[in-house]
Design a protein around this motif. Structure first.
Motif, PDB file in Angstrom:
ATOM      1  N   MET A   1       9.757 -11.985  -7.057  1.00  8.34           N
ATOM      2  CA  MET A   1       8.582 -11.367  -6.502  1.00  8.34           C
ATOM      3  C   MET A   1       8.028 -10.356  -7.515  1.00  8.34           C
ATOM      4  SD  MET A   1       8.019  -9.049  -3.040  1.00  8.34           S
ATOM      5  CE  MET A   1       9.728  -8.849  -2.794  1.00  8.34           C
ATOM      6  N   GLU A   2       6.711 -10.399  -7.720  1.00  7.42           N
ATOM      7  CA  GLU A   2       6.059  -9.480  -8.635  1.00  7.42           C
ATOM      8  C   GLU A   2       6.022  -8.086  -8.021  1.00  7.42           C
ATOM      9  OE1 GLU A   2       1.530  -8.574 -10.093  1.00  7.42           O
ATOM     10  OE2 GLU A   2       2.065 -10.624  -9.553  1.00  7.42           O
ATOM     11  N   LYS A   3       6.413  -7.094  -8.806  1.00 13.40           N
ATOM     12  CA  LYS A   3       6.393  -5.720  -8.325  1.00 13.40           C
ATOM     13  C   LYS A   3       4.990  -5.164  -8.531  1.00 13.40           C
ATOM     14  CE  LYS A   3       8.565  -1.277  -8.869  1.00 13.40           C
ATOM     15  NZ  LYS A   3       9.465  -0.467  -9.649  1.00 13.40           N
ATOM     16  N   ARG A   4       4.384  -4.703  -7.438  1.00 10.10           N
ATOM     17  CA  ARG A   4       3.032  -4.174  -7.516  1.00 10.10           C
ATOM     18  C   ARG A   4       3.051  -2.681  -7.266  1.00 10.10           C
ATOM     19  NH1 ARG A   4       0.135  -8.228  -3.669  1.00 10.10           N
ATOM     20  NH2 ARG A   4      -1.298  -6.493  -3.518  1.00 10.10           N
ATOM     21  N   GLN A   5       2.307  -1.993  -8.068  1.00 11.11           N
ATOM     22  CA  GLN A   5       2.240  -0.549  -8.010  1.00 11.11           C
ATOM     23  C   GLN A   5       1.536  -0.073  -6.738  1.00 11.11           C
ATOM     24  OE1 GLN A   5       1.375   1.586 -11.693  1.00 11.11           O
ATOM     25  NE2 GLN A   5      -0.465   2.299 -10.672  1.00 11.11           N
ATOM     26  N   VAL A   6       2.062   0.979  -6.148  1.00  7.80           N
ATOM     27  CA  VAL A   6       1.455   1.634  -4.999  1.00  7.80           C
ATOM     28  C   VAL A   6       1.136   3.067  -5.422  1.00  7.80           C
ATOM     29  CG1 VAL A   6       1.802   2.434  -2.630  1.00  7.80           C
ATOM     30  CG2 VAL A   6       2.767   0.243  -3.352  1.00  7.80           C
ATOM     31  N   ASN A   7      -0.089   3.490  -5.167  1.00  6.57           N
ATOM     32  CA  ASN A   7      -0.501   4.860  -5.466  1.00  6.57           C
ATOM     33  C   ASN A   7      -0.151   5.732  -4.269  1.00  6.57           C
ATOM     34  OD1 ASN A   7      -1.914   4.479  -8.093  1.00  6.57           O
ATOM     35  ND2 ASN A   7      -3.083   3.046  -6.848  1.00  6.57           N
ATOM     36  N   VAL A   8       0.847   6.585  -4.432  1.00  7.42           N
ATOM     37  CA  VAL A   8       1.377   7.390  -3.340  1.00  7.42           C
ATOM     38  C   VAL A   8       0.773   8.794  -3.394  1.00  7.42           C
ATOM     39  CG1 VAL A   8       3.464   8.343  -2.278  1.00  7.42           C
ATOM     40  CG2 VAL A   8       3.546   6.096  -3.413  1.00  7.42           C
ATOM     41  N   LEU A   9       0.165   9.190  -2.281  1.00  2.00           N
ATOM     42  CA  LEU A   9      -0.336  10.558  -2.151  1.00  2.00           C
ATOM     43  C   LEU A   9       0.580  11.305  -1.199  1.00  2.00           C
ATOM     44  CD1 LEU A   9      -2.335  12.880  -2.536  1.00  2.00           C
ATOM     45  CD2 LEU A   9      -3.743  11.855  -0.716  1.00  2.00           C
TER      46      LEU A   9
ATOM     47  N   ARG B   1      -4.419  -0.056  -3.286  1.00  2.00           N
ATOM     48  CA  ARG B   1      -2.990   0.037  -2.984  1.00  2.00           C
ATOM     49  C   ARG B   1      -2.522   1.483  -2.857  1.00  2.00           C
ATOM     50  NH1 ARG B   1       0.030  -3.994  -2.608  1.00  2.00           N
ATOM     51  NH2 ARG B   1       1.862  -3.068  -3.544  1.00  2.00           N
ATOM     52  N   ARG B   2      -3.006   2.141  -1.807  1.00  2.00           N
ATOM     53  CA  ARG B   2      -2.663   3.548  -1.564  1.00  2.00           C
ATOM     54  C   ARG B   2      -1.766   3.680  -0.343  1.00  2.00           C
ATOM     55  NH1 ARG B   2      -8.373   6.653  -2.423  1.00  2.00           N
ATOM     56  NH2 ARG B   2      -9.118   5.280  -0.798  1.00  2.00           N
ATOM     57  N   LEU B   3      -0.928   4.686  -0.394  1.00  2.00           N
ATOM     58  CA  LEU B   3      -0.057   5.049   0.712  1.00  2.00           C
ATOM     59  C   LEU B   3      -0.022   6.571   0.776  1.00  2.00           C
ATOM     60  CD1 LEU B   3       2.231   4.582   2.838  1.00  2.00           C
ATOM     61  CD2 LEU B   3       3.819   4.570   0.915  1.00  2.00           C
ATOM     62  N   VAL B   4      -0.121   7.124   1.972  1.00  2.00           N
ATOM     63  CA  VAL B   4      -0.054   8.572   2.148  1.00  2.00           C
ATOM     64  C   VAL B   4       1.256   8.927   2.839  1.00  2.00           C
ATOM     65  CG1 VAL B   4      -1.100  10.582   3.270  1.00  2.00           C
ATOM     66  CG2 VAL B   4      -2.569   8.799   2.284  1.00  2.00           C
ATOM     67  N   LEU B   5       1.998   9.864   2.249  1.00  2.00           N
ATOM     68  CA  LEU B   5       3.163  10.485   2.878  1.00  2.00           C
ATOM     69  C   LEU B   5       2.680  11.846   3.351  1.00  2.00           C
ATOM     70  CD1 LEU B   5       6.008   9.701   0.315  1.00  2.00           C
ATOM     71  CD2 LEU B   5       5.454   8.485   2.423  1.00  2.00           C
TER      72      LEU B   5
ATOM     73  N   ALA C   1       7.171  -2.460  -0.745  1.00  2.00           N
ATOM     74  CA  ALA C   1       7.165  -3.549  -1.735  1.00  2.00           C
ATOM     75  C   ALA C   1       6.906  -4.886  -1.042  1.00  2.00           C
ATOM     76  CB  ALA C   1       8.490  -3.587  -2.492  1.00  2.00           C
ATOM     77  N   LEU C   2       7.282  -4.993   0.233  1.00  2.00           N
ATOM     78  CA  LEU C   2       7.092  -6.226   0.983  1.00  2.00           C
ATOM     79  C   LEU C   2       5.737  -6.293   1.676  1.00  2.00           C
ATOM     80  CD1 LEU C   2      10.607  -6.390   2.670  1.00  2.00           C
ATOM     81  CD2 LEU C   2       9.808  -7.669   0.675  1.00  2.00           C
ATOM     82  N   CYS C   3       5.107  -5.138   1.868  1.00  2.00           N
ATOM     83  CA  CYS C   3       3.837  -5.095   2.602  1.00  2.00           C
ATOM     84  C   CYS C   3       2.659  -5.430   1.695  1.00  2.00           C
ATOM     85  CB  CYS C   3       3.612  -3.696   3.194  1.00  2.00           C
ATOM     86  SG  CYS C   3       4.751  -3.320   4.525  1.00  2.00           S
ATOM     87  N   GLU C   4       1.676  -6.035   2.273  1.00  2.00           N
ATOM     88  CA  GLU C   4       0.444  -6.341   1.553  1.00  2.00           C
ATOM     89  C   GLU C   4      -0.536  -5.200   1.785  1.00  2.00           C
ATOM     90  OE1 GLU C   4      -0.233  -8.801  -0.560  1.00  2.00           O
ATOM     91  OE2 GLU C   4       1.855  -9.403  -0.340  1.00  2.00           O
ATOM     92  N   ILE C   5      -0.649  -4.330   0.817  1.00  2.00           N
ATOM     93  CA  ILE C   5      -1.574  -3.206   0.907  1.00  2.00           C
ATOM     94  C   ILE C   5      -2.795  -3.562   0.060  1.00  2.00           C
ATOM     95  CG2 ILE C   5      -1.939  -0.751   0.440  1.00  2.00           C
ATOM     96  CD1 ILE C   5       1.083  -0.382   0.552  1.00  2.00           C
ATOM     97  N   PRO C   6      -3.988  -3.441   0.660  1.00  2.00           N
ATOM     98  CA  PRO C   6      -5.196  -3.764  -0.128  1.00  2.00           C
ATOM     99  C   PRO C   6      -5.434  -2.787  -1.256  1.00  2.00           C
ATOM    100  CG  PRO C   6      -5.782  -2.988   2.088  1.00  2.00           C
ATOM    101  CD  PRO C   6      -4.288  -3.033   2.007  1.00  2.00           C
TER     102      PRO C   6
END
Length: 143
Positions: A1-9, A61-65, A138-143
């Motif tokens: 599986m290709e590792k895709r970067q997630v921009n974490v805020l 590909r953003r995610l907020v913590l 890593a498993l989720c499809e984030i736009p």
């Protein structure tokens, strides 16, 4: 599986907690870019791309913590504003907080958070939580 970067805020006002997230990322070899805002107002500015060039969070590909208890604009106020913004409403948010209040948890889920996690007491457990989140996203499809 290709590792895709997630921009974490990370939206967190406590410097110790910010350092714990940074340390956990390093310890668990999580190499996603980590942006930090100390309150909801700054976080919205960064997500909208209106921050200083280095502080704007890329729009893909953003995610907020998100912490709940912060000055100026707390986490729940941030969530309300985020969900009302046509361009930002689909941004996934995971609450990472010390607030065990049922009303905070219920309101966060009403505002469509992807998860509500209590900050663990020990760093070792905290690092494991960060590793688990990393594996999940890593498993989720984030736009």
């Amino acid at each position: 599986m290709e590792k895709r970067q997630v921009n974490v805020l990370l939206v967190e006002d406590d410097e110790v907690d910010v350092m714990n997230v940074q340390r956990a990322f390093k310890r668990k070899h999580i190499d996603h870019p980590l942006y930090v805002a100390s309150n909801g107002i700054d976080a919205l500015t960064m997500l909208r791309g209106r921050g200083v060039d280095s502080s704007a969070v890329p729009s893909n590909r953003r995610l907020v913590l998100l912490d709940i208890n912060m000055p100026k604009m707390n986490g729940l106020e941030f969530l309300q504003e985020l969900r009302q913004d046509e361009d930002l409403r689909s941004t996934p948010v995971v609450v990472l907080t010390t607030s065990d209040a049922d009303q905070d948890r219920l309101e966060a889920y009403r505002l469509n958070v992807a998860g509500y996690i209590l900050k663990p007491a020990t760093f070792a457990t905290f690092a494991e939580v960060m590793a688990s989140l990393n594996q999940y996203w890593a498993l989720c499809e984030i736009p």
